[in-house]
Design a protein around this motif. Structure first.
Motif, PDB file in Angstrom:
ATOM      1  N   ASP A 151       0.825  -1.208   0.000  1.00  0.00           N
ATOM      2  CA  ASP A 151       0.000   0.000   0.000  1.00  0.00           C
ATOM      3  C   ASP A 151       0.861   1.260   0.000  1.00  0.00           C
ATOM      4  OD1 ASP A 151      -2.296  -1.574   0.147  1.00  0.00           O
ATOM      5  OD2 ASP A 151      -2.249  -1.624   2.336  1.00  0.00           O
ATOM      6  N   THR A 152       1.981   1.196   0.701  1.00  0.00           N
ATOM      7  CA  THR A 152       2.880   2.354   0.801  1.00  0.00           C
ATOM      8  C   THR A 152       4.302   1.923   0.458  1.00  0.00           C
ATOM      9  OG1 THR A 152       1.537   3.352   2.548  1.00  0.00           O
ATOM     10  CG2 THR A 152       3.808   4.137   2.322  1.00  0.00           C
ATOM     11  N   VAL A 153       4.928   2.665  -0.443  1.00  0.00           N
ATOM     12  CA  VAL A 153       6.344   2.464  -0.757  1.00  0.00           C
ATOM     13  C   VAL A 153       7.018   3.828  -0.633  1.00  0.00           C
ATOM     14  CG1 VAL A 153       8.054   1.722  -2.459  1.00  0.00           C
ATOM     15  CG2 VAL A 153       5.837   0.566  -2.348  1.00  0.00           C
ATOM     16  N   GLU A 154       7.796   3.999   0.429  1.00  0.00           N
ATOM     17  CA  GLU A 154       8.520   5.252   0.637  1.00  0.00           C
ATOM     18  C   GLU A 154      10.008   5.004   0.388  1.00  0.00           C
ATOM     19  OE1 GLU A 154       7.823   6.845   4.475  1.00  0.00           O
ATOM     20  OE2 GLU A 154       5.622   6.907   4.256  1.00  0.00           O
ATOM     21  N   ALA A 155      10.587   5.854  -0.421  1.00  0.00           N
ATOM     22  CA  ALA A 155      12.025   5.785  -0.684  1.00  0.00           C
ATOM     23  C   ALA A 155      12.584   7.201  -0.517  1.00  0.00           C
ATOM     24  CB  ALA A 155      12.294   5.245  -2.084  1.00  0.00           C
ATOM     25  N   GLU A 156      12.931   7.522   0.701  1.00  0.00           N
ATOM     26  CA  GLU A 156      13.398   8.868   1.029  1.00  0.00           C
ATOM     27  C   GLU A 156      14.899   8.979   0.756  1.00  0.00           C
ATOM     28  OE1 GLU A 156      13.922  11.756   4.960  1.00  0.00           O
ATOM     29  OE2 GLU A 156      12.729   9.909   5.084  1.00  0.00           O
ATOM     30  N   PRO A 157      15.293   9.829  -0.197  1.00  0.00           N
ATOM     31  CA  PRO A 157      16.726   9.961  -0.501  1.00  0.00           C
ATOM     32  C   PRO A 157      17.518  10.425   0.718  1.00  0.00           C
ATOM     33  CG  PRO A 157      15.387  10.992  -2.206  1.00  0.00           C
ATOM     34  CD  PRO A 157      14.463  10.670  -1.068  1.00  0.00           C
ATOM     35  N   VAL A 158      18.718   9.889   0.868  1.00  0.00           N
ATOM     36  CA  VAL A 158      19.617  10.266   1.959  1.00  0.00           C
ATOM     37  C   VAL A 158      20.615  11.286   1.425  1.00  0.00           C
ATOM     38  CG1 VAL A 158      21.360   9.452   3.581  1.00  0.00           C
ATOM     39  CG2 VAL A 158      19.359   8.022   3.066  1.00  0.00           C
ATOM     40  N   ALA A 159      20.728  12.418   2.099  1.00  0.00           N
ATOM     41  CA  ALA A 159      21.635  13.470   1.646  1.00  0.00           C
ATOM     42  C   ALA A 159      23.083  13.005   1.740  1.00  0.00           C
ATOM     43  CB  ALA A 159      21.435  14.725   2.484  1.00  0.00           C
ATOM     44  N   LEU A 160      23.913  13.496   0.817  1.00  0.00           N
ATOM     45  CA  LEU A 160      25.338  13.182   0.886  1.00  0.00           C
ATOM     46  C   LEU A 160      25.927  13.667   2.207  1.00  0.00           C
ATOM     47  CD1 LEU A 160      26.717  13.901  -2.708  1.00  0.00           C
ATOM     48  CD2 LEU A 160      26.885  11.753  -1.454  1.00  0.00           C
ATOM     49  N   ASP A 161      25.558  14.880   2.588  1.00  0.00           N
ATOM     50  CA  ASP A 161      26.025  15.437   3.871  1.00  0.00           C
ATOM     51  C   ASP A 161      25.037  16.511   4.272  1.00  0.00           C
ATOM     52  OD1 ASP A 161      27.345  16.817   5.985  1.00  0.00           O
ATOM     53  OD2 ASP A 161      29.280  16.120   5.221  1.00  0.00           O
ATOM     54  N   THR A 162      24.365  16.295   5.410  1.00  0.00           N
ATOM     55  CA  THR A 162      23.360  17.269   5.845  1.00  0.00           C
ATOM     56  C   THR A 162      23.961  18.643   6.104  1.00  0.00           C
ATOM     57  OG1 THR A 162      23.665  16.474   8.121  1.00  0.00           O
ATOM     58  CG2 THR A 162      21.859  15.509   6.841  1.00  0.00           C
ATOM     59  N   ALA A 163      25.257  18.685   6.356  1.00  0.00           N
ATOM     60  CA  ALA A 163      25.914  19.979   6.582  1.00  0.00           C
ATOM     61  C   ALA A 163      26.128  20.741   5.292  1.00  0.00           C
ATOM     62  CB  ALA A 163      27.236  19.781   7.314  1.00  0.00           C
ATOM     63  N   PHE A 164      26.061  20.043   4.172  1.00  0.00           N
ATOM     64  CA  PHE A 164      26.276  20.684   2.868  1.00  0.00           C
ATOM     65  C   PHE A 164      25.135  20.277   1.935  1.00  0.00           C
ATOM     66  CE2 PHE A 164      30.426  20.079   4.802  1.00  0.00           C
ATOM     67  CZ  PHE A 164      30.991  21.345   4.711  1.00  0.00           C
ATOM     68  N   PRO A 165      23.947  20.822   2.132  1.00  0.00           N
ATOM     69  CA  PRO A 165      22.795  20.428   1.322  1.00  0.00           C
ATOM     70  C   PRO A 165      22.990  20.673  -0.168  1.00  0.00           C
ATOM     71  CG  PRO A 165      22.325  22.416   2.613  1.00  0.00           C
ATOM     72  CD  PRO A 165      23.612  21.864   3.118  1.00  0.00           C
ATOM     73  N   GLU A 166      23.872  21.625  -0.503  1.00  0.00           N
ATOM     74  CA  GLU A 166      24.097  21.909  -1.926  1.00  0.00           C
ATOM     75  C   GLU A 166      24.755  20.741  -2.651  1.00  0.00           C
ATOM     76  OE1 GLU A 166      27.605  23.654   0.407  1.00  0.00           O
ATOM     77  OE2 GLU A 166      25.415  23.451   0.600  1.00  0.00           O
ATOM     78  N   TRP A 167      25.310  19.800  -1.914  1.00  0.00           N
ATOM     79  CA  TRP A 167      25.910  18.630  -2.546  1.00  0.00           C
ATOM     80  C   TRP A 167      24.853  17.674  -3.120  1.00  0.00           C
ATOM     81  CZ3 TRP A 167      30.402  16.858   1.235  1.00  0.00           C
ATOM     82  CH2 TRP A 167      31.383  17.858   1.247  1.00  0.00           C
ATOM     83  N   GLY A 168      23.629  17.835  -2.631  1.00  0.00           N
ATOM     84  CA  GLY A 168      22.561  16.992  -3.154  1.00  0.00           C
ATOM     85  C   GLY A 168      22.433  15.660  -2.434  1.00  0.00           C
ATOM     86  N   ASP A 169      21.705  14.757  -3.071  1.00  0.00           N
ATOM     87  CA  ASP A 169      21.413  13.461  -2.466  1.00  0.00           C
ATOM     88  C   ASP A 169      22.434  12.403  -2.887  1.00  0.00           C
ATOM     89  OD1 ASP A 169      19.103  14.434  -1.249  1.00  0.00           O
ATOM     90  OD2 ASP A 169      17.886  14.026  -3.035  1.00  0.00           O
ATOM     91  N   SER A 170      22.607  11.431  -2.016  1.00  0.00           N
ATOM     92  CA  SER A 170      23.448  10.280  -2.334  1.00  0.00           C
ATOM     93  C   SER A 170      22.631   9.267  -3.127  1.00  0.00           C
ATOM     94  CB  SER A 170      23.942   9.625  -1.034  1.00  0.00           C
ATOM     95  OG  SER A 170      22.841   9.035  -0.345  1.00  0.00           O
ATOM     96  N   ARG A 171      23.228   8.112  -3.423  1.00  0.00           N
ATOM     97  CA  ARG A 171      22.508   7.065  -4.128  1.00  0.00           C
ATOM     98  C   ARG A 171      21.808   6.119  -3.152  1.00  0.00           C
ATOM     99  NH1 ARG A 171      24.988   2.011  -4.653  1.00  0.00           N
ATOM    100  NH2 ARG A 171      27.125   1.862  -3.886  1.00  0.00           N
ATOM    101  N   TYR A 172      21.674   6.568  -1.890  1.00  0.00           N
ATOM    102  CA  TYR A 172      21.034   5.744  -0.868  1.00  0.00           C
ATOM    103  C   TYR A 172      19.656   6.292  -0.547  1.00  0.00           C
ATOM    104  CZ  TYR A 172      25.803   4.123  -0.343  1.00  0.00           C
ATOM    105  OH  TYR A 172      27.040   3.624  -0.598  1.00  0.00           O
ATOM    106  N   VAL A 173      18.774   5.394  -0.139  1.00  0.00           N
ATOM    107  CA  VAL A 173      17.440   5.800   0.290  1.00  0.00           C
ATOM    108  C   VAL A 173      17.106   5.105   1.610  1.00  0.00           C
ATOM    109  CG1 VAL A 173      16.614   6.159  -2.076  1.00  0.00           C
ATOM    110  CG2 VAL A 173      16.271   3.932  -0.970  1.00  0.00           C
ATOM    111  N   ARG A 174      16.178   5.687   2.327  1.00  0.00           N
ATOM    112  CA  ARG A 174      15.581   5.031   3.489  1.00  0.00           C
ATOM    113  C   ARG A 174      14.277   4.423   3.002  1.00  0.00           C
ATOM    114  NH1 ARG A 174      11.579   6.947   6.869  1.00  0.00           N
ATOM    115  NH2 ARG A 174      11.336   5.804   8.835  1.00  0.00           N
ATOM    116  N   LEU A 175      14.181   3.100   3.056  1.00  0.00           N
ATOM    117  CA  LEU A 175      13.030   2.389   2.498  1.00  0.00           C
ATOM    118  C   LEU A 175      12.031   2.055   3.594  1.00  0.00           C
ATOM    119  CD1 LEU A 175      11.663   0.825   0.122  1.00  0.00           C
ATOM    120  CD2 LEU A 175      12.965  -1.182   0.874  1.00  0.00           C
ATOM    121  N   VAL A 176      10.760   2.345   3.320  1.00  0.00           N
ATOM    122  CA  VAL A 176       9.654   1.955   4.196  1.00  0.00           C
ATOM    123  C   VAL A 176       8.576   1.316   3.330  1.00  0.00           C
ATOM    124  CG1 VAL A 176       7.860   2.699   5.800  1.00  0.00           C
ATOM    125  CG2 VAL A 176      10.115   3.801   5.848  1.00  0.00           C
TER     126      VAL A 176
END
Length: 489
Positions: A151-176
């Motif tokens: 019913d629910t598929v969540e794939a929340e991207p994990v930031a490369l570094d939360t201290a540097f948001p301009e770097w963008g997201d990594s290739r990892y996700v938090r899956l629910v």
């Protein structure tokens, strides 16, 4: 590596039943050895209302690198390349999938002697994987898990570094994942798709991985819209294994659509006898008659529908006038035999470009079969159940619509001349029927009239004055571009 499996319940059906289904008691923390580390199973919460089981895999990075050195069997290229500095010990991957199959082996099979009815029924499940490599991003995660009933598929991207948001997201996700599924189905989804999303495996992919994939994908992989990508990635892009898996999955799909067992569909090759009738000269005469009719029709692009072990394909390949030859059969084994007969792996580039083998059922329309000069159904129609014959008729004459169609079939009247054939028996154990000359002509005339073809008949073999020839052939020639009478009504 870490994942959790949670469920909810009531006093009558407590959530702690999850312990029975996983075969791990909620009051105990258990430890298991795996080939690359230690797996722990524990329950952060366990009550009648909610129960959570956690699988924690502690990977031995030194052992991982040592086992991964070099190439070939046992090689783990990602680990060997980056030595200790890589994500293998930390992010969900094939290491976690192997731990799942080791620790929850019975649960993956859906086996639970204590509560078989609970194992067979859907449960409200929530699965979380904090760090999952997703080569393809969150979009691919949804494509893979979305069609599986969650019913629910969540794939929340994990930031490369939360201290540097301009770097963008990594290739990892938090899956629910949330939904009501059988626990065994949910675990098998993870077992297959964790390494697929990582697009890497920590061990050598041997041929037995095909069996593992089909076993874990039973009931869902054959119909999955991303079947090709899943199969290719799971088998580490080993094309021979991928082709084998895809052929077997197609056979499963065809069997399920017909409500049959796979063994009943894949029966075109008799293990003990050749499919040609005896004596052999009749089979040779039949192929000669077909080749003569194809040449008379000036055909160059030819379909051999129900090609079996490839005897006719072999003759077609010898004649350079046939520039595009396609063999179609529902049986993987038959196509394998045909490939060996044709020595496909040894053909030169030019010869190999003339021949194609396709697995498919003649009971279904197939766009790949349109646009050909001629189609041959040699000793095929009698293998089809009579109620399914109209589907074959439409697929060939209504959908594919080659200019010429050749159909050969046994003449049942001639059976009395076969001394080795007991009275009342058909010539092959898989024949659903065998027609008299009049029955064959009546059928052919009806099909020709319905789909805009003319038809002529040719005897094959000695034409006995009393019972006719052993084989009868109908030559259908297109006279109208109308698909069928029903379509123009």
């Amino acid at each position: 590596m870490f994942l959790t499996i949670s469920t909810t319940g009531t006093l009558e059906r407590p959530a702690t039943d999850l312990g029975f289904l996983l075969h791990k008691h909620p009051d105990n923390a258990q430890t298991f050895s795996t080939s690359h580390g230690t797996a722990h199973v524990l329950y952060p919460e366990a009550s009648a209302e909610r129960c959570t089981a956690a699988l924690l895999l502690e990977v031995d990075p030194v052992g991982l690198v040592r086992r991964g050195k070099g190439k070939g069997r046992g090689g783990a290229p990602d680990s060997a390349l980056a030595q200790y500095v890589n994500d293998r010990p930390y992010a969900a991957s094939s290491l976690l999938a192997v731990a799942l199959s080791t620790v929850f082996k019975s649960a993956l099979r859906g086996a639970c002697r204590a509560m078989p009815e609970r194992a067979a029924a859907p449960l409200p499940l929530r699965i979380e994987v904090p760090a999952l490599p997703a080569r393809g991003g969150a979009e691919l995660v949804h494509k893979l898990f979305g069609p599986l009933g969650w019913d629910t598929v969540e794939a929340e991207p994990v930031a490369l570094d939360t201290a540097f948001p301009e770097w963008g997201d990594s290739r990892y996700v938090r899956l629910v994942l949330e939904g009501e599924l059988r626990l065994a189905d949910a675990l098998n989804h993870l077992y297959v798709l964790l390494p697929v999303l990582d697009d890497a495996k920590h061990y050598w992919v041997a041929p037995d991985e095909v069996d593992k994939l089909l076993r874990a994908g039973d009931g869902w992989l054959a119909e999955h819209p991303e079947q090709k990508l899943i199969t290719s990635r799971y088998l580490s892009r080993r094309w021979g294994l991928t082709r084998d898996a895809m052929e077997r999955l197609e056979l499963v799909r065809l069997a399920e659509s017909d409500g049959l067992e796979v063994e009943d569909v894949d029966n075109a090759v008799d293990e003990t006898t050749d499919t040609e009738e005896k004596p052999v000269p009749l089979a040779e005469q039949r192929r000669a008659a077909i080749l003569a009719a194809l040449r008379a029709a000036d055909a160059t692009r030819v379909l051999d529908l129900g090609c079996g072990q490839g005897q006719l394909l072999q003759e077609l390949l010898k004649d350079v006038r046939f520039t595009d030859i396609v063999g179609v059969d529902v049986s993987v084994r038959a196509l394998t035999v045909a490939g060996r007969r044709l020595r496909l792996e040894r053909l030169g580039e030019r010869q190999a470009g003339r021949i194609t083998l396709i697995q498919g059922s003649l009971a279904y329309t197939d766009k790949r079969l349109t646009g050909y000069d001629a189609a041959v159904l040699s000793e095929v129609v009698e293998h089809v159940d009579l109620p399914r014959l109209p589907a074959l008729e439409y697929a060939v004459f209504g959908s594919a619509r080659p200019r010429t169609v050749l159909v050969t079939t046994p003449n049942v009247e001639y059976n009395v001349r076969w001394e080795s054939l007991p009275a009342g028996h058909v010539r092959h154990g898989d024949h659903r029927f065998e027609w008299t000359r009049q029955e064959f002509r009546t059928w052919a005339a009806r099909v020709a009239g319905q789909y805009g073809y003319g038809v002529e008949f040719t005897p094959i073999g000695p034409d006995d004055q009393e019972v006719g020839p052993p084989t009868q052939m109908a030559v259908f020639t297109q006279t109208s571009r109308t698909t069928s009478k029903e379509d123009t009504a």
